[in-house]
Design an enzyme around this catalytic site. Structure first.
Site, PDB file in Angstrom:
ATOM      1  N   GLU A 116      13.967   7.224 -15.645  1.00  0.00           N
ATOM      2  CA  GLU A 116      14.170   5.799 -15.372  1.00  0.00           C
ATOM      3  C   GLU A 116      12.898   4.948 -15.516  1.00  0.00           C
ATOM      4  O   GLU A 116      12.989   3.730 -15.686  1.00  0.00           O
ATOM      5  CB  GLU A 116      14.690   5.618 -13.939  1.00  0.00           C
ATOM      6  CG  GLU A 116      16.154   5.938 -13.770  1.00  0.00           C
ATOM      7  CD  GLU A 116      17.045   4.938 -14.487  1.00  0.00           C
ATOM      8  OE1 GLU A 116      16.985   3.751 -14.152  1.00  0.00           O
ATOM      9  OE2 GLU A 116      17.779   5.347 -15.397  1.00  0.00           O
ATOM     10  N   HIS A 137       0.840  -1.207   0.000  1.00  0.00           N
ATOM     11  CA  HIS A 137       0.000   0.000   0.000  1.00  0.00           C
ATOM     12  C   HIS A 137       0.877   1.261   0.000  1.00  0.00           C
ATOM     13  O   HIS A 137       0.826   2.030   0.960  1.00  0.00           O
ATOM     14  CB  HIS A 137      -0.891   0.027   1.248  1.00  0.00           C
ATOM     15  CG  HIS A 137      -1.766  -1.165   1.453  1.00  0.00           C
ATOM     16  ND1 HIS A 137      -2.338  -1.469   2.683  1.00  0.00           N
ATOM     17  CD2 HIS A 137      -2.201  -2.135   0.607  1.00  0.00           C
ATOM     18  CE1 HIS A 137      -3.069  -2.569   2.586  1.00  0.00           C
ATOM     19  NE2 HIS A 137      -3.002  -3.006   1.333  1.00  0.00           N
TER      20      HIS A 137
END
Ligand code: 13P
Ligand code: ZN
Length: 268
Positions: free
Chosen positions: A166, A138
């Site tokens: 990236e 989460h």
């Protein structure tokens, strides 16, 4: 018999869970991890402690062993007491029973998300026989982002790719997105597994995400990168300043070509 406490896979698992907790991704019992074990468990254990029914057909995984987090168990406690918080299960020949070989010494059982985990393992193995890990967690920014960003695979992937250079290198397969669904059910497991055939990351709207990988580091690093991109998105959006600089689609192609990755189709 080998001593499970000396097993590298167990130490690595505990360290990863601890890192996930420290990063704030796994509050209380939030999140769960499953690792498909390559080692022969007969070298560690010579019997079955108890049998736990599985409420779906896990036949494609018969005989396979998994190290799994327990339901209701806190990530923060895993490192100091793995034998209470984790379990090693083997899928029995019937496909609907898990044989407990080690762990959950307080009578506990596997995560309530076992359907999504095992179904995701089946799905990932069908496209990548080297897949070993499924992680559910989460992370804060990603979760916040699902409140304010359109919940589609295309839009979510495009935004996360555009946030930092990236992203497209680490997850060229993008992030698949599911709307809010009731967790812990076979239905969300089936929906997640369908998505897992298309990508290693599946976002659960207003809940969290699933990441898969060939080892613990790879799955963790994947989630870490998705979460960092989400953090940046939430960060610059909360400045109130105009967003004036983007990585363009042409630049995304340039990155993909240079790093020799194939971007998910239909995004750029
Ligand atoms: P478990 O405690 O059953 O693993 O559930 C945690 C969770 O994150 C549910 O989605
Ligand atoms: Zn969850």
């Amino acid at each position: 018999m080998k001593d499970i406490r000396q097993a590298k896979f167990l130490r690595d698992f505990c360290l990863i869970a601890d890192n996930m907790y420290r990063l704030g991704w796994d509050e209380r019992n939030g999140g769960n991890i499953s690792l498909l074990l390559d080692e022969d468990m007969n070298e560690y254990f010579d019997g079955v402690i108890r049998e736990i029914p599985i409420a779906f057909d896990a036949t494609p995984l018969v005989g396979k062993c998994f190290l799994v987090t327990g339901t209701g168990k806190y990530f923060k406690n895993i490192k100091d007491d793995p034998e209470t918080n984790l379990g090693i299960i083997r899928i029995a020949p019937s496909g609907n029973v898990a044989e407990l070989l080690w762990g959950w010494r307080d009578g506990g059982r596997f995560t309530s998300e076992l359907p999504a985990h095992l179904m995701s393992h089946i799905a990932r193995l069908s496209v990548d026989p080297q897949n070993r890990v499924v992680m559910h967690t989460h992370p804060n920014a990603l979760l916040a982002m699902t409140h304010v960003h359109p919940l589609t695979t295309e839009a979510f992937t495009h935004t996360l790719w555009q946030v930092m250079t990236e992203s497209i290198v680490v997850f060229p397969d993008g992030v698949e997105v599911l709307p809010w669904m009731l967790c812990g059910t076979n239905e969300i497991g089936e929906a997640t597994a369908e998505k897992m055939k298309l990508a290693r990351t599946v976002v659960w709207g207003l809940h969290g995400l699933y990441g898969a990988g060939r080892n613990l580091d790879e799955a963790f690093g994947l989630i870490e990168t998705v979460e960092k991109a989400a953090q940046l998105f939430m960060m610059y959006n909360s400045t109130g300043l105009e967003h004036i600089n983007y990585i363009t689609d042409a630049q995304l192609w340039e990155i993909a070509n240079f790093f020799k990755v194939t971007p998910k189709a239909g995004i750029i």
